[in-house]
Design an enzyme around this catalytic site. Structure first.
Site, PDB file in Angstrom:
ATOM      1  N   ARG A   1      -0.960   4.772  -0.719  1.00  0.00           N
ATOM      2  CA  ARG A   1      -1.420   6.063  -1.250  1.00  0.00           C
ATOM      3  C   ARG A   1      -0.314   6.664  -2.115  1.00  0.00           C
ATOM      4  O   ARG A   1       0.774   6.970  -1.607  1.00  0.00           O
ATOM      5  CB  ARG A   1      -1.745   7.004  -0.095  1.00  0.00           C
TER       6      ARG A   1
ATOM      7  N   HIS B   1       1.478   6.447   4.309  1.00  0.00           N
ATOM      8  CA  HIS B   1       0.727   5.539   3.441  1.00  0.00           C
ATOM      9  C   HIS B   1       1.503   5.239   2.160  1.00  0.00           C
ATOM     10  O   HIS B   1       1.353   4.157   1.582  1.00  0.00           O
ATOM     11  CB  HIS B   1      -0.610   6.172   3.053  1.00  0.00           C
TER      12      HIS B   1
ATOM     13  N   ASP C   1      -5.968   2.632   6.611  1.00  0.00           N
ATOM     14  CA  ASP C   1      -7.070   3.217   7.378  1.00  0.00           C
ATOM     15  C   ASP C   1      -8.252   2.264   7.294  1.00  0.00           C
ATOM     16  O   ASP C   1      -8.602   1.798   6.197  1.00  0.00           O
ATOM     17  CB  ASP C   1      -7.465   4.580   6.804  1.00  0.00           C
TER      18      ASP C   1
ATOM     19  N   GLU D   1      -5.663   9.394  15.343  1.00  0.00           N
ATOM     20  CA  GLU D   1      -6.681   8.940  14.384  1.00  0.00           C
ATOM     21  C   GLU D   1      -7.034   7.497  14.705  1.00  0.00           C
ATOM     22  O   GLU D   1      -6.217   6.595  14.499  1.00  0.00           O
ATOM     23  CB  GLU D   1      -6.154   9.058  12.950  1.00  0.00           C
TER      24      GLU D   1
ATOM     25  N   HIS E   1      -6.209   4.692  11.902  1.00  0.00           N
ATOM     26  CA  HIS E   1      -4.908   4.683  11.219  1.00  0.00           C
ATOM     27  C   HIS E   1      -3.941   3.695  11.890  1.00  0.00           C
ATOM     28  O   HIS E   1      -3.652   3.812  13.081  1.00  0.00           O
ATOM     29  CB  HIS E   1      -4.333   6.107  11.265  1.00  0.00           C
TER      30      HIS E   1
END
Length: 246
Positions: free
Chosen positions: A110, A154, A161, A223, A226
């Site tokens: 990301r 990320h 994810d 999460e 993740h």
């Protein structure tokens, strides 16, 4: 995202002492953005060079995400990872296929600019378009700081994810398992071991976690989707190159 429970100091300190590796989701303050302008310069590879038919649903390259629009830095729906993470993920996928299961990936590397886009969105209280789907039980003002941080693991290229799909006997029809929430759902129900999830949903989450752990990834317990390669190849550096088309 970071998790809401981190806002409770006593509990956060206790859990940090018990499981520091799991809680190290965000880069440390001293980390620097590398000047790499391409995946190759950052030591990353497109996962489809290793698994050409892996299932990708790269949410931030579309408007199907909590921001409600394509996110800055995502000019193509591609998954880049540091080479060790990509190889480990390919091994996980290969093992799952022997069980008529597959992965569906929502996000990989990301760009740092994407994280800044998240922060800007969280700071705009007028934009409530995605509230019913992604944060129905929270005021948007609670997201910034508790769930959305100005940095993300990320951006180091070893976190992703994803979810788990069950396929038929011919591996032709693969359907995501019921995990109890959608990806990026801002709520304690998304915690991997949430007691609010049904028995079936928790079992599905544990199937995913076990498969990823066998491949060398650790789950972020707040999460279910993740995972981060353990240890990370680049634990003190993150990147901001654009995810561009081939």
């Amino acid at each position: 995202m970071t998790a809401r429970w981190l806002g409770t100091p006593a509990l956060a300190l206790l859990l940090a002492a018990c499981a520091p590796a799991q809680l190290a989701k965000q880069p440390a303050p001293e980390m620097q953005v590398a000047d790499a302008a391409t995946p190759e310069a950052a030591g990353m590879v497109d996962i489809r060079t290793l698994v050409p038919d892996i299932d990708l649903e790269m949410r931030y390259a579309s408007d199907n995400n909590f921001v409600g629009t394509r996110v800055d830095g995502y000019e193509a729906a591609r998954c880049f990872l540091q080479v060790p993470a990509a190889r480990a993920l390919a091994r996980v996928e290969s093992a799952l296929r022997r069980e008529h299961r597959r992965l569906r990936i929502y996000d990989c590397y990301r760009p740092a600019r994407a994280v800044r886009h998240f922060v800007a969105w969280a700071g705009d209280p007028a934009d409530q378009r995605t509230k019913p789907r992604y944060y129905p039980n929270l005021d948007k003002r609670e997201l910034l700081g508790d769930y959305i941080s100005p940095t993300s693991g990320h951006s180091r290229g070893a976190t992703l994810d994803l979810t788990l799909m069950q396929c038929d006997g011919n591996d032709a029809a693969c359907v995501p398992l019921d995990m109890g929430t959608s990806f990026d759902f801002f709520d304690p129900l998304a915690n991997t071991d949430s007691p609010q999830a049904t028995t079936e949903q928790r079992a599905n989450r544990l199937l995913l976690r076990a498969a990823m752990e066998r491949g060398g990834f650790r789950n972020y317990p707040m999460e279910w989707w993740h995972f981060t390669l353990n240890p990370e190849p680049e634990p003190k550096r993150f990147y901001d190159f654009v995810i561009a088309p081939r």
